[in-house]
Design an enzyme around this catalytic site. Structure first.
Site, PDB file in Angstrom:
ATOM      1  N   GLY A  64      33.620   2.857  40.999  1.00 31.30           N
ATOM      2  CA  GLY A  64      34.817   2.446  40.259  1.00 31.30           C
ATOM      3  C   GLY A  64      36.112   2.980  40.847  1.00 31.30           C
ATOM      4  O   GLY A  64      37.196   2.551  40.473  1.00 31.30           O
TER       5      GLY A  64
ATOM      6  N   LYS B 286      30.306  13.283  49.244  1.00 29.27           N
ATOM      7  CA  LYS B 286      30.588  12.890  50.620  1.00 29.27           C
ATOM      8  C   LYS B 286      31.044  14.095  51.440  1.00 29.27           C
ATOM      9  O   LYS B 286      30.523  14.350  52.539  1.00 29.27           O
ATOM     10  CB  LYS B 286      31.683  11.805  50.596  1.00 29.27           C
ATOM     11  CG  LYS B 286      31.793  11.006  51.898  1.00 29.27           C
ATOM     12  CD  LYS B 286      33.023  10.081  51.893  1.00 29.27           C
ATOM     13  CE  LYS B 286      33.086   9.130  50.719  1.00 29.27           C
ATOM     14  NZ  LYS B 286      32.600   7.787  51.010  1.00 29.27           N
TER      15      LYS B 286
ATOM     16  N   ARG C 137      39.203   9.028  52.150  1.00 26.39           N
ATOM     17  CA  ARG C 137      38.163   8.512  51.256  1.00 26.39           C
ATOM     18  C   ARG C 137      38.053   9.397  50.022  1.00 26.39           C
ATOM     19  O   ARG C 137      38.150  10.619  50.114  1.00 26.39           O
ATOM     20  CB  ARG C 137      36.797   8.507  51.944  1.00 26.39           C
ATOM     21  CG  ARG C 137      36.621   7.492  53.039  1.00 26.39           C
ATOM     22  CD  ARG C 137      35.196   7.619  53.585  1.00 26.39           C
ATOM     23  NE  ARG C 137      34.825   6.501  54.429  1.00 26.39           N
ATOM     24  CZ  ARG C 137      34.932   6.491  55.758  1.00 26.39           C
ATOM     25  NH1 ARG C 137      35.429   7.532  56.394  1.00 26.39           N
ATOM     26  NH2 ARG C 137      34.553   5.423  56.447  1.00 26.39           N
TER      27      ARG C 137
ATOM     28  N   TYR D 179       6.870  20.151  20.417  1.00 23.43           N
ATOM     29  CA  TYR D 179       6.586  18.828  20.980  1.00 23.43           C
ATOM     30  C   TYR D 179       7.741  17.878  20.719  1.00 23.43           C
ATOM     31  O   TYR D 179       8.599  18.141  19.866  1.00 23.43           O
ATOM     32  CB  TYR D 179       5.295  18.249  20.380  1.00 23.43           C
ATOM     33  CG  TYR D 179       5.414  17.912  18.911  1.00 23.43           C
ATOM     34  CD1 TYR D 179       5.882  16.664  18.488  1.00 23.43           C
ATOM     35  CD2 TYR D 179       5.078  18.841  17.940  1.00 23.43           C
ATOM     36  CE1 TYR D 179       6.028  16.370  17.149  1.00 23.43           C
ATOM     37  CE2 TYR D 179       5.223  18.551  16.593  1.00 23.43           C
ATOM     38  CZ  TYR D 179       5.691  17.314  16.207  1.00 23.43           C
ATOM     39  OH  TYR D 179       5.850  17.033  14.888  1.00 23.43           O
TER      40      TYR D 179
ATOM     41  N   MET E 236      38.969   4.427  43.935  1.00 25.21           N
ATOM     42  CA  MET E 236      39.505   4.050  45.235  1.00 25.21           C
ATOM     43  C   MET E 236      38.503   4.482  46.288  1.00 25.21           C
ATOM     44  O   MET E 236      37.985   5.589  46.246  1.00 25.21           O
ATOM     45  CB  MET E 236      40.824   4.756  45.517  1.00 25.21           C
ATOM     46  CG  MET E 236      41.518   4.150  46.736  1.00 25.21           C
ATOM     47  SD  MET E 236      42.660   5.277  47.538  1.00 25.21           S
ATOM     48  CE  MET E 236      41.600   5.943  48.823  1.00 25.21           C
TER      49      MET E 236
ATOM     50  N   SER F  10       9.690  18.881  11.510  1.00 27.72           N
ATOM     51  CA  SER F  10       9.931  17.829  12.484  1.00 27.72           C
ATOM     52  C   SER F  10      11.394  17.433  12.362  1.00 27.72           C
ATOM     53  O   SER F  10      11.835  16.993  11.303  1.00 27.72           O
ATOM     54  CB  SER F  10       9.026  16.633  12.213  1.00 27.72           C
ATOM     55  OG  SER F  10       9.326  15.609  13.131  1.00 27.72           O
TER      56      SER F  10
ATOM     57  N   ARG G 258      23.737  10.520  52.390  1.00 26.40           N
ATOM     58  CA  ARG G 258      23.565  10.855  50.964  1.00 26.40           C
ATOM     59  C   ARG G 258      22.165  10.442  50.549  1.00 26.40           C
ATOM     60  O   ARG G 258      21.522   9.620  51.221  1.00 26.40           O
ATOM     61  CB  ARG G 258      24.612  10.133  50.109  1.00 26.40           C
ATOM     62  CG  ARG G 258      24.585   8.634  50.283  1.00 26.40           C
ATOM     63  CD  ARG G 258      25.675   7.965  49.459  1.00 26.40           C
ATOM     64  NE  ARG G 258      25.804   6.558  49.855  1.00 26.40           N
ATOM     65  CZ  ARG G 258      26.727   5.737  49.401  1.00 26.40           C
ATOM     66  NH1 ARG G 258      27.641   6.158  48.548  1.00 26.40           N
ATOM     67  NH2 ARG G 258      26.778   4.471  49.783  1.00 26.40           N
TER      68      ARG G 258
ATOM     69  N   CYS H 270      11.329  13.831  16.208  1.00 27.50           N
ATOM     70  CA  CYS H 270      10.906  12.433  16.216  1.00 27.50           C
ATOM     71  C   CYS H 270      12.166  11.589  16.149  1.00 27.50           C
ATOM     72  O   CYS H 270      13.193  12.034  15.699  1.00 27.50           O
ATOM     73  CB  CYS H 270       9.983  12.150  15.041  1.00 27.50           C
ATOM     74  SG  CYS H 270      10.667  12.563  13.438  1.00 27.50           S
TER      75      CYS H 270
ATOM     76  N   HIS I 179      18.899  -2.329  14.634  1.00 24.88           N
ATOM     77  CA  HIS I 179      17.527  -2.485  14.155  1.00 24.88           C
ATOM     78  C   HIS I 179      16.665  -3.167  15.209  1.00 24.88           C
ATOM     79  O   HIS I 179      15.565  -2.705  15.543  1.00 24.88           O
ATOM     80  CB  HIS I 179      17.528  -3.307  12.859  1.00 24.88           C
ATOM     81  CG  HIS I 179      16.151  -3.585  12.324  1.00 24.88           C
ATOM     82  ND1 HIS I 179      15.457  -4.745  12.603  1.00 24.88           N
ATOM     83  CD2 HIS I 179      15.334  -2.832  11.557  1.00 24.88           C
ATOM     84  CE1 HIS I 179      14.284  -4.694  12.019  1.00 24.88           C
ATOM     85  NE2 HIS I 179      14.183  -3.547  11.367  1.00 24.88           N
TER      86      HIS I 179
END
Lengths: 896, 896
Positions: free
Chosen positions: A105, A26, A96, A859, A107, A772, A347, A839, A463
């Site tokens: 969250g 701000k 502010r 990769y 003030m 990997s 903003r 991976c 899972h």
């Protein structure tokens, strides 16, 4: 003397948009707008350094802060021609909070600060409106007492209600200046009673009270929770903005409003906003009166465009100016005070994933930003929303309850409580939702058959969550409010009892569970999406592959742009019905002949799986991991299953249970699995190597092209394991290739998923054609944290700021990341240019992908539905790396 | 051309004692004796490089080996005046394996090589004794066929027996030259029949067959097993020694024998040995005839001293010369051929721990070696035998069965099957042996009460083994031949059934289990032992502390020379009867008040424990680890216990079971434990910090001195955890110290037992006053191996040579060690001179201790009974480090 306080006024500002970390979002934007000479009320920002100081020094301020604040206030007084605390011509200010990243969250705001029984008279004089003055005064007390002194807002509302009832009126507008004055007195009594302290009369005390409240709110539970949920670091701190008040409630030539430079839902390039005449900003937020669209007059409510055409034009110009200046869609707060437009904030506007995509692509088409900027403008995580069916944004529905948003997308279907039912009904063409306490590998077929999965237990990396994301099924996990009685065939939420066959809708993007069916919109992979993906692919250098275990997964992966398979988990094939019993036979075999019999049955099954996969991926790399999990994972659980398997294996249930008991492990994650199985039971890996090479040879023969086969040995801790296994794999492969008289290249590499593998990567590389990194297991071992068990303390860790994010969602750069980097560096010492990948879950996390690029991975591989996310994140990482590289020489120059 | 073959003859040798790695122990010493001009038959050694080449090149030899062997053989022929394979004057040779470390698992010896139907006539001529010649010939075939061609020895013996029976005689000596000649023919037929190959006639083929057999025997199963059991690296390889034959069986002026320069059982400084007249070396080994003492005539058997005084004197002189030369007790093989003494081998003699100690101390007193040499001469592991009661070496007994020698020492007592019985009977003054399938933390009180522990399951690092070593109780583990029926109160071994109350004897040094009581000898910590320990303490710079949880442990530790406590596991105190239920209350508390109640009860108990410990250790450092294991380890198991605890906790057994189910973890090792408990339940660590500091203050007050209190936070993965907890610990401590108005120093440090802690040790050191490496858990996480579960594949890993030793017994230098070194280096970057230690099993392992010294650890900590082992090992490590340091400049010089 360190500078703690930064002043701003139209045409003049200390700082600008680049100073977000110092001034908060701000404050930085207020300074920036001032620098653009836009109409911004004068003010100053107390920097985030004070927040850090505050917490490092037992909640105190540096000695010189007060002088700097006083000096800055003097400048505001000079610009506004009023004096803070002056009886005759008082300056009122807003206070502010403003963190580098917006944080609901904390003030938020105290308005009208500086009012007391004396200065209120000055406002009466200034405005010529006693009712306005006392209304402002009571609003100030109400706000201040609420956010600074913890006196609940509703208590003040109760007093107002009582007073109206005593007066026999119903609306606030019916109350007079006298009424408000009387209420001011009652408010102050309430504050003394509730807080045990008098309401501060001195504007100086009011100011420091509000400033302290802002800093304290940085570590409120709500703020901490918000930061945790939004991955915001606790070390940033907040700034405090003190700004001269302007009033949107000074009559019908005054107003307050918010505008977006483009539509934040759709991304359409039209100004969009709402305003309220004769109101203060909080009235808009509180929703007491319905705001009016700035461009569309509806019923008796004239739009701003119609009502105040000159001011609207000014707002529209400013809006265009700001969007062009920031090169991003802006969210602007404004106030009109007696015909004058004031800007209170600008903003970057929050937007949906859909809007983000459209805005980025449009702005690039408009020449406002480059392709690279467009790439950087879309949060890769937001793409996820676009790749799955979603609930129609226009649909109305009630949310029954909420769980964790474990896998995005939405689906409706009939409730089923077992995987077998899911499969049966799915085959019959029914849409079903699988509802379980938690899932296990034995539920895979049911998860496949279901449209979505709901579990009562388990977190974002349970899972159910991991498998659902891999399959692209929507999933809501850890829905603790749901009580499932599988036996009775019911799921209960509070008083609502749902039965098997009842229809529910799941939204895995936000965790919502809804009774009944809800309209959906389908994803589109064309248009802006395709364009942005193309730009991303043009930019990125890091490859993106998918984790895929079946030909169907592989097809999805290709459709989403995967350039190969980075992980095919052969064991997932073992759970298919008709196979699991052969697998169990293999495991329970009491001698090598019996095991070989079972393996001989498995060989053609595995070979045919691989053939399917290889056909889809012909010409592309496919990494196949040899059997990894501990064998006892495949064993039966239910008594009936145990009896069945015992009879198949020619043994008794008792003997089988003894065998299973022997196989049970205290810490299966660290147990007899991975290449340890391959070394203790070499015949298993021999069979798998044979199935892989035979499949590749068959596909080569029928299709004329084979994939680039990469055989991956899991859980290697040192070179000797790999050397031992590799010699067997090579022997099997060479024999088959020679016998076929074909030319087939294949490589043998390893998962790097143990700290020891990273540490000894230089020697492992002697035997490995590729690495990997299995960062799921590497995280478990490096940090000593079991993913399955971390739930019991993860909350405490995130709450205390010990973890910034769940390390299984986003890679722990300092620990696990350091080992990955060590592994790459050491591996490439032995083999320059060694192919390296990652991976597992981290391969689809943008922050982790950025890390992967920074350490030079070849990769990343992730679940098929995350592939677009990874492509975009990899492109962003590439751009950031380039910026870092081009910034570096300048830095070096400065240092020399 | 690389040199593969090294010749030796008296007065001339290529190489010497320093070339063991190249020539093997035997070859190096033969060369050394030749250099001393001692009477050694000429020969040559094929180096260990050939063994390496052989296995690296698919069991082939380098092209130039044969020429080098031929040239070396020519030299032997020249010295001996005979020619290999010559019909008239043939040279016979022995072929022996010789590894750098003596290995009974390998092919040992082929004698008389070079004999065939032609050359045997030459021997008849040389010796003038046809019977001798054919006896030698048949011995050669028998040996060669056995070790090279795999025709079992007993088959030849059967033929001899048949022939004797046919001839109607009973002794070999009754057979004539003709008989042996006939048997030679039969032997060759047997070889062809059994092996499918003709017995090689050409001496050249015989030689290469024997050489190949030696190299192949390096990887025989027996050799691999022996290496595994004796921690010998598989990469060393073996050499082959080819040496001219001399004969101890050429009449009564010939003999063969073995002598030790000192008594290998007692260490007494007198020559000791055995010999046989008119015999070959293998007769001595085979035990067919009883050998005769070289100095004591017994019955009709005259000692060598009496029978051959001149030769005995020569032998004694040589013996003294060799001991003085080698500065070590020697084991010498000799042959007397027709009145001439020949030396066939000398090597450092194997000795008991007792003898090793006496010889080292005596030799130093005799001025033969320095204190440092004496220190290096005693294997620290052998000391273990001396610190515990041992079975009287003169006792006669039968071994019932054998398990793993898990904790040294021996004890007799009555069998009990439960910890409670052990405690009850122990209190009644009975000596009991606790016999269980396996032990758990709930058995601790019974293990304390028992004289020794026997388990049917579990390995060298099982709970029983670790705890027993810690307590100094003899323990035999993993006795799979024992079947325990706790219910029936019996233990069965084969046909033997033992009942509760029956007396057995356990020898934890060798794993023997014996029925009944056996006489014991008590350990002595004085005399040579005390002297050697003193020398070790003078030399070493690394501290030695003990792991001790009770005042009694602490006293034992002090008696064995510990300089402090490196690890006090507070949780061990929690299992004591009368406490465990309070602990369970704490764990099962459903809110913080209930938990605080239980903690308030635990506080005085913990404080009083610490007071006892601190009194014993006043002035010395004491490291106390805060609660570490997962809480559910403390929960009840049996239904009755569950009911009891439920009633105590004011809940139902069902609810308690649900709670326990929730607390169950998939991988408890990686679960909610260590500092994670301290962060999620800070009140627990608060209580412990309070108990520690209050105890120290109380002891300071009553004794006038407190120990150096070191509070240790376990399982830290990053600095934030430690910072968070440390601030709480410091707050508790400061408040108590200030309130007491006393001066008490304490430090707060951390266990480094996760890879992440090593990697981020530089930041952790900002908050830590000391590091203690917990290499048990660090091994589990670095290698990803659960100690409890590794048994299922460890055998395969050791067998395949992937592991050289169980990494939980001896530290994995390349992986875990690298992380330890990284942890130290990084820690000391932040805090130079940071105090660092190691606690856990590795702290008592000599190889690991050497590693600890090499990376600069401040101290090691081990179980009290291992303290002398660690003191000696630390001294040895110091000496080796010094040698390495002084050798380094020379090397550098050579390189420059």
């Amino acid at each position: 003397m360190k500078k703690w306080v930064y002043s701003f006024q139209p045409g003049q500002a200390e700082g600008g948009a680049a100073d977000k970390n110092l001034l908060g979002g701000k404050g930085a934007n207020l300074a920036e707008m001032c620098a653009l000479s836009l109409p911004v009320p004068a003010g100053f920002t107390i920097s985030t350094d004070i927040c850090t100081y505050f917490y490092d020094n037992n909640k105190t301020y540096p000695a010189d802060l007060e002088d700097q604040v006083t000096a800055a206030m003097k400048k505001v007084e000079a610009v506004m021609g009023r004096t803070f605390g002056d009886a005759g011509n008082p300056l009122l200010v807003s206070v502010r909070s403003g963190a580098p990243i917006s944080m609901p969250g904390m003030m938020d705001t105290v308005l009208n600060l500086g009012l007391n029984d004396t200065t209120v008279q000055g406002i009466v004089k200034q405005s010529g409106d006693a009712r306005f003055a006392y209304d402002s005064y009571r609003r100030f007390i109400q706000m201040y007492a609420d956010v600074v002194m913890n006196v609940p807002h509703h208590m003040f509302e109760d007093l107002i209600r009582q007073h109206k009832s005593y007066k026999g009126v119903s609306d606030d507008t019916d109350l007079t200046a006298d009424d408000w004055q009387r209420l001011v007195g009652q408010f102050k009594d309430l504050v003394r009673r509730e807080s045990g302290q008098a309401f501060p009369e001195q504007p100086h005390d009011q100011l420091w009270g509000a400033v302290g409240a802002v800093f304290k709110s940085w570590n409120s539970q709500r703020a901490i929770t918000y930061r945790r949920l939004n991955d915001i670091s606790a070390t940033l701190g907040t700034a405090v903005n003190v700004q001269a008040m302007v009033f949107g409630n000074m009559g019908n030539d005054s107003a307050t409003g918010v505008t977006f430079t483009r539509n934040p839902s759709t991304g359409e390039n039209v100004i969009y906003g709402e305003f309220l005449v004769n109101a203060q900003g909080e009235d808009l937020v509180a929703g007491i009166r319905n705001p009016v669209d700035i461009t569309k007059s509806i019923g008796g409510d004239a739009s701003m465009e119609n009502r105040m055409p000159g001011l609207f034009k000014q707002l529209k110009d400013v809006s265009t100016q700001l969007e062009t200046h920031y090169r991003d869609m802006q969210d602007i707060e404004f106030t009109i005070e007696q015909g004058n437009l004031w800007l209170l904030q600008t903003r970057g506007g929050k937007r949906t994933g859909r809007a983000a995509l459209k805005i980025a692509v449009d702005m690039s088409a408009e020449g406002l930003i480059s392709h690279e900027d467009a790439i950087l403008k879309v949060d890769p995580r937001a793409l996820d929303q676009l790749l799955h069916p979603a609930i129609d944004p226009n649909a109305h529905y009630d949310v029954l309850t909420k769980g964790l948003p474990a896998s995005p997308g939405a689906a409706s279907g009939k409730i089923v409580f077992t995987a077998d039912d899911a499969e049966k009904m799915g085959k019959a063409g029914e849409k079903v939702i699988l509802v379980r306490d938690e899932t296990s590998p034995e539920d895979i077929h049911g998860m496949h058959a279901a449209k979505a999965i709901l579990t009562a237990r388990g977190g974002m990396t349970s899972h159910a969550a991991v498998v659902a994301r891999g399959m692209g099924r929507p999933c809501v996990c850890g829905t603790t409010t749901v009580h499932i009685d599988e036996h009775a065939g019911t799921m209960t939420v509070g008083g609502t009892v749902l039965k098997a066959g009842d229809i529910i809708t799941l939204d895995g993007t936000n965790g919502h569970i809804i009774v009944g069916e809800v309209p959906m919109v389908e994803p589109s992979l064309t248009g802006e999406f395709a364009r942005l993906m193309q730009w991303a692919d043009d930019v990125r250098t890091m490859g993106v592959r998918a984790n895929a275990d079946t030909p169907k997964d592989a097809e999805t992966a290709r459709r989403f742009g995967a350039e190969g398979i980075g992980l095919c988990r052969t064991e997932h094939m073992f759970f298919e019905p008709g196979r699991i019993n052969v697998v169990r036979q293999m495991i329970l075999a009491e001698d090598i002949e019996a095991r070989q019999d079972a393996l001989d049955k498995l060989l053609p099954m595995q070979r045919s799986d691989f053939e399917g996969l290889f056909r889809t991926m012909a010409g592309l790399p496919v990494t196949i991991r040899l059997l990894d999990p501990p064998l006892h994972e495949f064993l039966p659980h239910a008594e009936a299953e145990i009896a069945e398997v015992a009879s198949m294996a020619g043994t008794t249930p008792e003997r089988l249970k003894t065998r299973m008991h022997q196989m049970r492990e205290v810490n299966p994650m660290l147990g007899h699995r991975g290449c340890r199985l391959g070394i203790s039971h070499p015949e298993i890996y021999d069979m798998q190597a044979r199935a892989i090479i035979e499949a590749a040879l068959n596909v080569l023969k029928t299709e004329g092209a084979a994939p680039q086969v990469e055989i991956m040995v899991p859980l290697v801790g040192g070179v000797k394991e790999l050397a031992w296994l590799r010699s067997r794999i090579d022997a099997v492969a060479q024999e088959l290739i020679t016998a076929a008289g074909a030319k087939l290249d294949y490589t043998v590499g390893t998962m790097i998923e143990l700290p020891r593998a990273c540490i000894t990567a230089d020697t492992i590389a002697e035997q490995a054609d590729f690495f990997s990194f299995g960062t799921n297991d590497l995280t478990q071992t490096t940090m000593g944290i079991s993913r399955d068990d971390s739930g019991s303390f993860l909350g405490a860790y995130l709450g205390a700021g010990i973890f910034e994010r769940d390390p299984f969602e986003s890679i722990d750069v300092d620990g696990v990341g350091a080992l990955v980097e060590m592994g790459i560096t050491k591996g490439r010492t032995t083999k320059p240019g060694l192919k390296t990948g990652i991976c597992g879950e981290h391969g689809g996390d943008p922050a982790s992908i950025r890390f992967c690029r920074s350490v030079g991975l070849t990769y990343v591989s992730c679940s098929p539905f995350r592939v677009p996310v990874a492509r975009l994140a990899a492109a962003q990482a590439e751009i950031w790396e380039a910026k870092k590289a081009s910034a570096a020489p300048a830095k070096l120059k400065a240092a020399s």
